[in-house]
Scaffold this motif. Structure first.
Motif, PDB file in Angstrom:
ATOM      1  N   ARG A  53      47.227  22.097  21.944  1.00 12.31           N
ATOM      2  CA  ARG A  53      48.499  22.733  21.155  1.00 12.31           C
ATOM      3  C   ARG A  53      48.598  23.962  21.665  1.00 12.31           C
ATOM      4  N   ALA A  54      47.609  24.871  22.022  1.00 11.77           N
ATOM      5  CA  ALA A  54      47.473  26.102  22.702  1.00 11.77           C
ATOM      6  C   ALA A  54      48.023  25.893  24.135  1.00 11.77           C
ATOM      7  N   GLU A  55      47.180  24.928  24.952  1.00 12.57           N
ATOM      8  CA  GLU A  55      47.952  24.437  26.419  1.00 12.57           C
ATOM      9  C   GLU A  55      49.468  24.295  26.262  1.00 12.57           C
ATOM     10  N   ARG A  56      49.915  23.553  25.418  1.00  9.72           N
ATOM     11  CA  ARG A  56      51.368  23.363  25.324  1.00  9.72           C
ATOM     12  C   ARG A  56      52.148  24.450  25.121  1.00  9.72           C
ATOM     13  N   SER A  57      51.681  25.196  24.249  1.00  7.36           N
ATOM     14  CA  SER A  57      52.225  26.226  23.891  1.00  7.36           C
ATOM     15  C   SER A  57      52.544  27.554  24.874  1.00  7.36           C
ATOM     16  N   ARG A  58      51.359  27.571  25.841  1.00  7.84           N
ATOM     17  CA  ARG A  58      51.501  28.379  27.154  1.00  7.84           C
ATOM     18  C   ARG A  58      52.409  27.848  28.056  1.00  7.84           C
ATOM     19  N   GLN A  59      52.247  26.491  28.420  1.00  9.74           N
ATOM     20  CA  GLN A  59      53.289  26.027  29.273  1.00  9.74           C
ATOM     21  C   GLN A  59      54.819  25.982  28.944  1.00  9.74           C
TER      22      GLN A  59
END
Length: 79
Positions: A53-59
């Motif tokens: 989720r953190a990676e999707r948010s960053r992207q």
């Protein structure tokens, strides 16, 4: 896959737990082979979901920022 796997996958999709839906079976097998506790298995599973989720948010934030180009320190003109 069996019926239980299908139900778990559907529940994960409905709850928007994409990483858990794709990783739970592998992580459960690994925990069973390593004789890990249920709490260890759950912590690993939830950690994987949080990281995804953190990676999707960053992207998403990077896309929304609409930066003109990706630049690195090597490309910066210090002069």
């Amino acid at each position: 896959m069996n019926l239980q796997h299908d139900r778990i996958s559907e529940l994960c999709q409905g709850l928007k737990l994409e990483r858990i839906g794709s990783d739970w079976s592998h992580l459960a097998q690994r925990a069973a082979n390593g004789e890990a506790s249920f709490a260890d298995f759950l912590e690993t599973l939830l950690s994987a979901e949080a990281d995804a989720r953190a990676e999707r948010s960053r992207q998403t934030l990077l896309k929304m920022a609409a930066f003109p180009a990706v630049k690195t320190l090597e490309h910066y003109d210090f002069a």
